[in-house]
Design a protein around this motif. Structure first.
Motif, PDB file in Angstrom:
ATOM      1  N   SER A 141       0.846  -1.184   0.000  1.00  3.94           N
ATOM      2  CA  SER A 141       0.000   0.000   0.000  1.00  3.94           C
ATOM      3  C   SER A 141       0.884   1.238   0.000  1.00  3.94           C
ATOM      4  O   SER A 141       2.045   1.183   0.387  1.00  3.94           O
ATOM      5  CB  SER A 141      -0.930   0.010   1.211  1.00  3.94           C
ATOM      6  OG  SER A 141      -0.175   0.157   2.391  1.00  3.94           O
ATOM      7  N   VAL A 142       0.323   2.333  -0.449  1.00  8.40           N
ATOM      8  CA  VAL A 142       1.035   3.606  -0.483  1.00  8.40           C
ATOM      9  C   VAL A 142       0.239   4.608   0.322  1.00  8.40           C
ATOM     10  O   VAL A 142      -0.980   4.677   0.199  1.00  8.40           O
ATOM     11  CB  VAL A 142       1.191   4.103  -1.943  1.00  8.40           C
ATOM     12  CG1 VAL A 142       1.872   5.461  -1.968  1.00  8.40           C
ATOM     13  CG2 VAL A 142       1.966   3.101  -2.770  1.00  8.40           C
ATOM     14  N   ARG A 143       0.935   5.390   1.135  1.00  2.27           N
ATOM     15  CA  ARG A 143       0.294   6.437   1.927  1.00  2.27           C
ATOM     16  C   ARG A 143       1.055   7.735   1.737  1.00  2.27           C
ATOM     17  O   ARG A 143       2.275   7.731   1.632  1.00  2.27           O
ATOM     18  CB  ARG A 143       0.319   6.082   3.414  1.00  2.27           C
ATOM     19  CG  ARG A 143      -0.786   5.154   3.821  1.00  2.27           C
ATOM     20  CD  ARG A 143      -0.777   5.012   5.293  1.00  2.27           C
ATOM     21  NE  ARG A 143      -0.044   3.778   5.552  1.00  2.27           N
ATOM     22  CZ  ARG A 143       0.224   3.302   6.725  1.00  2.27           C
ATOM     23  NH1 ARG A 143      -0.143   3.954   7.791  1.00  2.27           N
ATOM     24  NH2 ARG A 143       0.864   2.174   6.869  1.00  2.27           N
ATOM     25  N   PHE A 144       0.323   8.832   1.713  1.00  6.60           N
ATOM     26  CA  PHE A 144       0.936  10.152   1.630  1.00  6.60           C
ATOM     27  C   PHE A 144       0.601  10.900   2.905  1.00  6.60           C
ATOM     28  O   PHE A 144      -0.520  10.831   3.390  1.00  6.60           O
ATOM     29  CB  PHE A 144       0.406  10.914   0.413  1.00  6.60           C
ATOM     30  CG  PHE A 144       0.765  10.246  -0.888  1.00  6.60           C
ATOM     31  CD1 PHE A 144       1.962  10.519  -1.506  1.00  6.60           C
ATOM     32  CD2 PHE A 144      -0.097   9.326  -1.477  1.00  6.60           C
ATOM     33  CE1 PHE A 144       2.310   9.902  -2.699  1.00  6.60           C
ATOM     34  CE2 PHE A 144       0.231   8.712  -2.669  1.00  6.60           C
ATOM     35  CZ  PHE A 144       1.440   8.999  -3.283  1.00  6.60           C
ATOM     36  N   ASP A 145       1.585  11.639   3.425  1.00  5.11           N
ATOM     37  CA  ASP A 145       1.318  12.338   4.679  1.00  5.11           C
ATOM     38  C   ASP A 145       1.315  13.849   4.535  1.00  5.11           C
ATOM     39  O   ASP A 145       0.770  14.543   5.371  1.00  5.11           O
ATOM     40  CB  ASP A 145       2.297  11.900   5.770  1.00  5.11           C
ATOM     41  CG  ASP A 145       3.730  12.276   5.458  1.00  5.11           C
ATOM     42  OD1 ASP A 145       4.011  12.666   4.317  1.00  5.11           O
ATOM     43  OD2 ASP A 145       4.575  12.180   6.367  1.00  5.11           O
ATOM     44  N   SER A 146       1.901  14.369   3.473  1.00  7.75           N
ATOM     45  CA  SER A 146       1.901  15.823   3.317  1.00  7.75           C
ATOM     46  C   SER A 146       1.839  16.217   1.847  1.00  7.75           C
ATOM     47  O   SER A 146       2.164  15.427   0.964  1.00  7.75           O
ATOM     48  CB  SER A 146       3.139  16.435   3.970  1.00  7.75           C
ATOM     49  OG  SER A 146       4.303  16.039   3.278  1.00  7.75           O
ATOM     50  N   ILE A 147       1.411  17.436   1.634  1.00  4.14           N
ATOM     51  CA  ILE A 147       1.312  18.008   0.293  1.00  4.14           C
ATOM     52  C   ILE A 147       2.177  19.252   0.269  1.00  4.14           C
ATOM     53  O   ILE A 147       2.142  20.062   1.198  1.00  4.14           O
ATOM     54  CB  ILE A 147      -0.154  18.394  -0.032  1.00  4.14           C
ATOM     55  CG1 ILE A 147      -1.022  17.156  -0.081  1.00  4.14           C
ATOM     56  CG2 ILE A 147      -0.238  19.166  -1.338  1.00  4.14           C
ATOM     57  CD1 ILE A 147      -2.494  17.468  -0.254  1.00  4.14           C
ATOM     58  N   VAL A 166      -2.121  16.026   4.424  1.00  4.04           N
ATOM     59  CA  VAL A 166      -3.090  15.623   3.404  1.00  4.04           C
ATOM     60  C   VAL A 166      -4.514  15.667   3.954  1.00  4.04           C
ATOM     61  O   VAL A 166      -5.422  16.205   3.319  1.00  4.04           O
ATOM     62  CB  VAL A 166      -2.779  14.211   2.861  1.00  4.04           C
ATOM     63  CG1 VAL A 166      -3.879  13.729   1.943  1.00  4.04           C
ATOM     64  CG2 VAL A 166      -1.458  14.187   2.149  1.00  4.04           C
ATOM     65  N   ASP A 167      -4.731  15.118   5.126  1.00  2.34           N
ATOM     66  CA  ASP A 167      -6.075  15.078   5.701  1.00  2.34           C
ATOM     67  C   ASP A 167      -6.636  16.487   5.919  1.00  2.34           C
ATOM     68  O   ASP A 167      -7.789  16.764   5.598  1.00  2.34           O
ATOM     69  CB  ASP A 167      -6.084  14.311   7.019  1.00  2.34           C
ATOM     70  CG  ASP A 167      -5.736  12.835   6.841  1.00  2.34           C
ATOM     71  OD1 ASP A 167      -6.068  12.293   5.761  1.00  2.34           O
ATOM     72  OD2 ASP A 167      -5.128  12.250   7.747  1.00  2.34           O
ATOM     73  N   ALA A 168      -5.812  17.374   6.446  1.00  7.42           N
ATOM     74  CA  ALA A 168      -6.260  18.748   6.683  1.00  7.42           C
ATOM     75  C   ALA A 168      -6.534  19.457   5.358  1.00  7.42           C
ATOM     76  O   ALA A 168      -7.511  20.202   5.234  1.00  7.42           O
ATOM     77  CB  ALA A 168      -5.213  19.510   7.485  1.00  7.42           C
ATOM     78  N   TYR A 169      -5.689  19.232   4.362  1.00  5.29           N
ATOM     79  CA  TYR A 169      -5.887  19.839   3.045  1.00  5.29           C
ATOM     80  C   TYR A 169      -7.201  19.375   2.416  1.00  5.29           C
ATOM     81  O   TYR A 169      -7.969  20.171   1.887  1.00  5.29           O
ATOM     82  CB  TYR A 169      -4.714  19.518   2.117  1.00  5.29           C
ATOM     83  CG  TYR A 169      -4.909  20.015   0.716  1.00  5.29           C
ATOM     84  CD1 TYR A 169      -4.667  21.350   0.397  1.00  5.29           C
ATOM     85  CD2 TYR A 169      -5.371  19.172  -0.294  1.00  5.29           C
ATOM     86  CE1 TYR A 169      -4.875  21.826  -0.883  1.00  5.29           C
ATOM     87  CE2 TYR A 169      -5.581  19.637  -1.574  1.00  5.29           C
ATOM     88  CZ  TYR A 169      -5.323  20.963  -1.871  1.00  5.29           C
ATOM     89  OH  TYR A 169      -5.539  21.423  -3.143  1.00  5.29           O
ATOM     90  N   GLU A 170      -7.453  18.080   2.480  1.00  7.03           N
ATOM     91  CA  GLU A 170      -8.678  17.527   1.884  1.00  7.03           C
ATOM     92  C   GLU A 170      -9.928  18.080   2.569  1.00  7.03           C
ATOM     93  O   GLU A 170     -10.953  18.277   1.928  1.00  7.03           O
ATOM     94  CB  GLU A 170      -8.677  15.999   1.954  1.00  7.03           C
ATOM     95  CG  GLU A 170      -7.715  15.355   0.983  1.00  7.03           C
ATOM     96  CD  GLU A 170      -8.075  15.600  -0.480  1.00  7.03           C
ATOM     97  OE1 GLU A 170      -9.280  15.674  -0.809  1.00  7.03           O
ATOM     98  OE2 GLU A 170      -7.152  15.731  -1.287  1.00  7.03           O
ATOM     99  N   LYS A 171      -9.854  18.321   3.868  1.00  5.54           N
ATOM    100  CA  LYS A 171     -11.005  18.882   4.581  1.00  5.54           C
ATOM    101  C   LYS A 171     -11.218  20.355   4.235  1.00  5.54           C
ATOM    102  O   LYS A 171     -12.344  20.830   4.189  1.00  5.54           O
ATOM    103  CB  LYS A 171     -10.804  18.750   6.092  1.00  5.54           C
ATOM    104  CG  LYS A 171     -10.962  17.344   6.594  1.00  5.54           C
ATOM    105  CD  LYS A 171     -10.695  17.264   8.080  1.00  5.54           C
ATOM    106  CE  LYS A 171     -10.698  15.809   8.537  1.00  5.54           C
ATOM    107  NZ  LYS A 171     -10.239  15.674   9.917  1.00  5.54           N
ATOM    108  N   ALA A 172     -10.126  21.089   3.992  1.00  5.71           N
ATOM    109  CA  ALA A 172     -10.211  22.537   3.804  1.00  5.71           C
ATOM    110  C   ALA A 172     -10.411  22.948   2.347  1.00  5.71           C
ATOM    111  O   ALA A 172     -10.925  24.032   2.087  1.00  5.71           O
ATOM    112  CB  ALA A 172      -8.936  23.198   4.336  1.00  5.71           C
ATOM    113  N   ARG A 173     -10.037  22.120   1.403  1.00  8.52           N
ATOM    114  CA  ARG A 173     -10.085  22.542  -0.001  1.00  8.52           C
ATOM    115  C   ARG A 173     -11.528  22.662  -0.481  1.00  8.52           C
ATOM    116  O   ARG A 173     -12.399  21.902  -0.062  1.00  8.52           O
ATOM    117  CB  ARG A 173      -9.295  21.600  -0.891  1.00  8.52           C
ATOM    118  CG  ARG A 173      -9.960  20.297  -1.211  1.00  8.52           C
ATOM    119  CD  ARG A 173      -9.121  19.526  -2.231  1.00  8.52           C
ATOM    120  NE  ARG A 173      -9.674  18.222  -2.489  1.00  8.52           N
ATOM    121  CZ  ARG A 173     -10.604  17.973  -3.398  1.00  8.52           C
ATOM    122  NH1 ARG A 173     -11.072  18.949  -4.140  1.00  8.52           N
ATOM    123  NH2 ARG A 173     -11.070  16.756  -3.570  1.00  8.52           N
ATOM    124  N   PRO A 174     -11.763  23.608  -1.391  1.00  7.95           N
ATOM    125  CA  PRO A 174     -13.122  23.737  -1.935  1.00  7.95           C
ATOM    126  C   PRO A 174     -13.432  22.584  -2.887  1.00  7.95           C
ATOM    127  O   PRO A 174     -12.534  21.842  -3.292  1.00  7.95           O
ATOM    128  CB  PRO A 174     -13.068  25.074  -2.694  1.00  7.95           C
ATOM    129  CG  PRO A 174     -11.634  25.325  -2.953  1.00  7.95           C
ATOM    130  CD  PRO A 174     -10.857  24.619  -1.877  1.00  7.95           C
TER     131      PRO A 174
END
Length: 175
Positions: free
Chosen positions: A40-46, A81-89
């Motif tokens: 599996s692949v996971r990303f933690d930051s953008i 990533v999680d915070a970005y996905e929650k905040a992005r329009p």
């Protein structure tokens, strides 16, 4: 804790994979109940990079100047990533991604382009559009001429084959 740029959202380090071999992603093997392993692949930051806007010569715009990405850029701080996905329009539709002429002109003016530079680019773009139109028209005429030639050659072949078959038929009847 990592902060997203421009937001009060944070991402705790507990959400970041402890198996990570680097700050961007991690590949790990998970054990399933059947003892087989899956990758599996996971990303933690953008990491976001904002580019400057530049005046382009691209004849694909409907009217006015075209806008492109310049070489200058600014790197924003990494974001979870999680915070970005929650905040992005929400994603924009295709029509929302198209910029009207006046909007493109205003952006270019904000980035320091003069009216003269913008007008020169529009003149060049319009000249390129006329060249493309002339080239396209010539191509259509050439295709029509080639189709006429092909049809003429095939009709001649069919007539030649037909008359040969008629001769053979007449010869057989006379024997």
């Amino acid at each position: 804790i990592k902060n997203c740029p421009g937001d009060d959202l944070t991402c705790s380090s507990s959400a970041i994979s402890t198996q990570s071999s680097g700050p961007r992603s991690a590949i790990s093997k998970r054990q399933t109940p059947s003892s087989s392993s899956r990758k599996s692949v996971r990303f933690d930051s953008i990491e976001i990079r904002e580019h400057e806007i530049s005046l382009e010569i691209n004849p694909c715009v409907s009217s006015g100047p075209s806008v492109g990405l310049g070489w200058g850029h600014r790197d924003l701080p990494p974001c979870c990533v999680d915070a970005y996905e929650k905040a992005r329009p929400s994603r924009r539709s295709k029509s929302q991604c198209q910029m009207p002429r006046t909007h493109r002109e205003n952006l270019l003016r904000e980035f320091g382009y003069t009216r003269s530079e913008i007008n020169d680019a529009v003149i060049t773009i319009n000249a390129l559009k006329r060249q493309r139109q002339a080239s396209s028209s010539a191509h259509i005429i050439e295709k029509a001429f080639m189709a006429k030639e092909w049809a003429g050659q095939n009709v001649k072949r069919m007539i030649a084959r037909g008359s040969g078959q008629m001769r053979t038929y007449k010869l057989r009847r006379s024997i």
